[in-house]
Design an enzyme around this catalytic site. Sequence first.
Site, PDB file in Angstrom:
ATOM      1  CE  LYS A   1      -1.884   3.190   2.109  1.00 42.24           C
ATOM      2  NZ  LYS A   1      -1.791   4.504   1.442  1.00 42.24           N
ATOM      3  N   GLY A   9      -4.450   3.904  -2.471  1.00 46.90           N
ATOM      4  CA  GLY A   9      -5.603   4.493  -1.783  1.00 46.90           C
ATOM      5  C   GLY A   9      -5.275   5.066  -0.425  1.00 46.90           C
ATOM      6  N   GLY A  30      -4.799   5.477   3.584  1.00 49.16           N
ATOM      7  CA  GLY A  30      -4.291   4.669   4.679  1.00 49.16           C
ATOM      8  C   GLY A  30      -5.385   4.201   5.605  1.00 49.16           C
ATOM      9  N   GLY A  87      -4.856   0.638   4.462  1.00 45.54           N
ATOM     10  CA  GLY A  87      -3.883   0.276   5.493  1.00 45.54           C
ATOM     11  C   GLY A  87      -4.561  -0.380   6.682  1.00 45.54           C
ATOM     12  CD  GLU A 125      12.253   0.429  10.385  1.00 41.86           C
ATOM     13  OE1 GLU A 125      12.958   1.403  10.710  1.00 41.86           O
ATOM     14  OE2 GLU A 125      12.575  -0.752  10.601  1.00 41.86           O
ATOM     15  CB  CYS A 179      12.668   9.043   9.017  1.00 37.38           C
ATOM     16  SG  CYS A 179      13.712   7.913   8.087  1.00 37.38           S
ATOM     17  CD  GLU A 225       9.499  12.995  11.981  1.00 38.05           C
ATOM     18  OE1 GLU A 225       8.326  12.607  12.076  1.00 38.05           O
ATOM     19  OE2 GLU A 225      10.404  12.309  11.479  1.00 38.05           O
TER      20      GLU A 225
HETATM   21  P1  NAD Z   1       1.892   8.588   7.601  1.00 39.24           P
HETATM   22  O1  NAD Z   1       2.013   7.836   8.872  1.00 39.24           O
HETATM   23  O2  NAD Z   1       0.885   9.657   7.519  1.00 39.24           O
HETATM   24  O3  NAD Z   1       1.574   7.595   6.389  1.00 39.24           O
HETATM   25  C1  NAD Z   1       2.387   6.484   6.099  1.00 39.24           C
HETATM   26  C2  NAD Z   1       1.552   5.433   5.384  1.00 39.24           C
HETATM   27  O4  NAD Z   1       0.550   4.961   6.275  1.00 39.24           O
HETATM   28  C3  NAD Z   1       0.817   5.968   4.152  1.00 39.24           C
HETATM   29  O5  NAD Z   1       0.805   4.983   3.138  1.00 39.24           O
HETATM   30  C4  NAD Z   1      -0.586   6.181   4.695  1.00 39.24           C
HETATM   31  O6  NAD Z   1      -1.568   6.137   3.684  1.00 39.24           O
HETATM   32  C5  NAD Z   1      -0.723   5.011   5.654  1.00 39.24           C
HETATM   33  N1  NAD Z   1      -1.753   5.168   6.693  1.00 39.24           N
HETATM   34  C6  NAD Z   1      -2.334   6.308   7.136  1.00 39.24           C
HETATM   35  N2  NAD Z   1      -3.268   6.014   8.082  1.00 39.24           N
HETATM   36  C7  NAD Z   1      -3.266   4.672   8.238  1.00 39.24           C
HETATM   37  C8  NAD Z   1      -3.989   3.776   9.078  1.00 39.24           C
HETATM   38  N3  NAD Z   1      -4.915   4.195   9.951  1.00 39.24           N
HETATM   39  N4  NAD Z   1      -3.738   2.451   8.987  1.00 39.24           N
HETATM   40  C9  NAD Z   1      -2.791   1.991   8.127  1.00 39.24           C
HETATM   41  N5  NAD Z   1      -2.067   2.800   7.297  1.00 39.24           N
HETATM   42  C10 NAD Z   1      -2.311   4.130   7.361  1.00 39.24           C
HETATM   43  O7  NAD Z   1       3.362   9.132   7.316  1.00 39.24           O
HETATM   44  P2  NAD Z   1       3.849  10.035   6.112  1.00 39.24           P
HETATM   45  O8  NAD Z   1       3.375  11.422   6.348  1.00 39.24           O
HETATM   46  O9  NAD Z   1       3.539   9.374   4.827  1.00 39.24           O
HETATM   47  O10 NAD Z   1       5.445   9.941   6.318  1.00 39.24           O
HETATM   48  C11 NAD Z   1       6.143  10.739   7.195  1.00 39.24           C
HETATM   49  C12 NAD Z   1       6.524  10.006   8.456  1.00 39.24           C
HETATM   50  O11 NAD Z   1       7.218   8.803   8.139  1.00 39.24           O
HETATM   51  C13 NAD Z   1       7.475  10.790   9.316  1.00 39.24           C
HETATM   52  O12 NAD Z   1       7.116  10.688  10.669  1.00 39.24           O
HETATM   53  C14 NAD Z   1       8.817  10.107   9.076  1.00 39.24           C
HETATM   54  O13 NAD Z   1       9.767  10.294  10.083  1.00 39.24           O
HETATM   55  C15 NAD Z   1       8.396   8.694   8.946  1.00 39.24           C
HETATM   56  N6  NAD Z   1       9.428   7.896   8.275  1.00 39.24           N
HETATM   57  C16 NAD Z   1      10.145   6.976   8.983  1.00 39.24           C
HETATM   58  C17 NAD Z   1      11.157   6.241   8.365  1.00 39.24           C
HETATM   59  C18 NAD Z   1      11.957   5.197   9.098  1.00 39.24           C
HETATM   60  O14 NAD Z   1      12.606   4.388   8.435  1.00 39.24           O
HETATM   61  N7  NAD Z   1      11.945   5.158  10.411  1.00 39.24           N
HETATM   62  C19 NAD Z   1      11.431   6.463   7.026  1.00 39.24           C
HETATM   63  C20 NAD Z   1      10.685   7.413   6.340  1.00 39.24           C
HETATM   64  C21 NAD Z   1       9.673   8.124   6.967  1.00 39.24           C
END
Ligand code: NAD
Length: 471
Positions: A170, A201, A203, A207, A245, A279, A377
């Site tokens: 996803k 689609g 999350g 998700g 992560e 991140c 962050e």
């Molecule tokens: P996000 O958590 O908003 O979304 C990540 C993914 O989760 C997307 O595909 C989203 O559609 C999905 N999602 C959203 N709600 C969900 C739910 N209720 N259930 C399941 N899936 C759901 O994050 P973002 O804004 O896309 O990314 C930024 C964040 O990611 C930052 O906090 C960053 O630090 C973190 N990040 C961490 C790493 C790491 O390796 N630790 C790497 C890159 C980014």
Amino acid sequence: MRDTTRFYIDGKWVEPVSPKTADVINPATEQVSGAISLGSADDVNKAVAAARRAFESWSRTSVKERLDLLRAIQAEYTARLQDLGEAVTEEMGAPLSLGCGFQAGLGAGHLQTAIEVLEQFKFEEQRGQTLILREPIGVCGLITPWNWPLNQVTVKVFPALATGCTSVLKPPQLAPYSAQILAEIMHKAGTPAGVFNMIQGQGSVIGSALSKHPDVDMISFTGSEPVGIQISKDAADTVKRVGLELGGKSAWIILDDADLAVNVAAATSGMMVNSGQTCSAGSRLLVPNSRMEEAVAAAKAAADAVTVGDPLSDVAMGPVVSKSQWNIIQDYIQKGLDEGATLISGGLGRPTGLDRGYFVKPTVFGCTNDAVIAREEIFGPVLVMIGYDDLDHAVAIANDSDFGLGGYVSGRDKDVAISLARQMRTGAIWINGGFDFHAPFGGYKHSGNGREWGEYGFHEYLEVKSIMVGG
Ligand code: NAD
């Protein structure tokens, strides 16, 4: 206009069960660049069923069969490197040099690493009377963010495939194009039906359906802390393994013996790479109080020198990914000003001359570690500089964070740098640069619980079985 309205399920490009689309916005122009379909729980059910069927045979393939497929994927990936990079630039705004360079290149690196690890990975081992087997966990739901979109997809898809798992990916709603091309690559390379599936689609819909699905054995998630917590709760009733992560607020410690101007400049311009949407970015720069004046001058010069603009032109920094991300970053800059932090460079609003697109000024603040902008962050091009008195103080500040993802130390005395690294409660530390695709990557504390990259990334997808043989 790109059309990514079909899903990849069971080896075929299929229409969603219930048609519903959403625009994808180019963050540099604020124009619609294409559309995606917003999938439903019915699409998830179809994809999970396909992955479950495929698991029966894929989990029994030989290492050679899986290596052959990974090498076929590698040939296709290499042929489409430019396409992948251009897609990243269009979907999330990274400058083209970064999109076609490090962004797409990280995916190629993870693919090569998966091949190298698989060539030597021990799926069986005899310890005394016990035969230990490492077996694929099953059907995996892979949920990824938009900031390094290919990195995050490839660091999950290839280890899952290499270990004999099947998966449903996803990708992020904001950045769907590069994942779509990856699915095309997987298809062209001859991935057997159902081994890899992809649904686009929201999350909260896709998700969440994956996280709760009784026939999904594991979720590997990269993204924000609140969503990681929600996924863990959603997955609890079906006792899934959940790899998280999450975010970071990593410290970059400049030691007293370092070439201060050079290292502060490197840390400042490093923070602005990918518009600060990394991140593990070193978003808290720790410098000796005794040399703060010099450090502030170097940071200001470096931030002022960052070129911002059209990612298709020769710039260091493009826009941030979306209007809502732009607003969040502006709110944090305002909070910094309200809290009385010293604005060293940048600030509110768009850079001069850019009146369209989600562009942010490369911004540097001076503050203490208790400021909101030092604790949360921001996920944008905003660096905070914090002074320390001695090495113990530097470590204490570095560790005084809810997060523990990355860390950086710059200095001439490597023994001192390593001693600091040992004391830092964080998952990965870079001393004077350095980069290794085989080094495990993941977080302490609120930065998560998983370890990806290299051999450690394989263990995420494996169950361990003991077979004890008596006399
Ligand atoms: P996000 O958590 O908003 O979304 C990540 C993914 O989760 C997307 O595909 C989203 O559609 C999905 N999602 C959203 N709600 C969900 C739910 N209720 N259930 C399941 N899936 C759901 O994050 P973002 O804004 O896309 O990314 C930024 C964040 O990611 C930052 O906090 C960053 O630090 C973190 N990040 C961490 C790493 C790491 O390796 N630790 C790497 C890159 C980014």
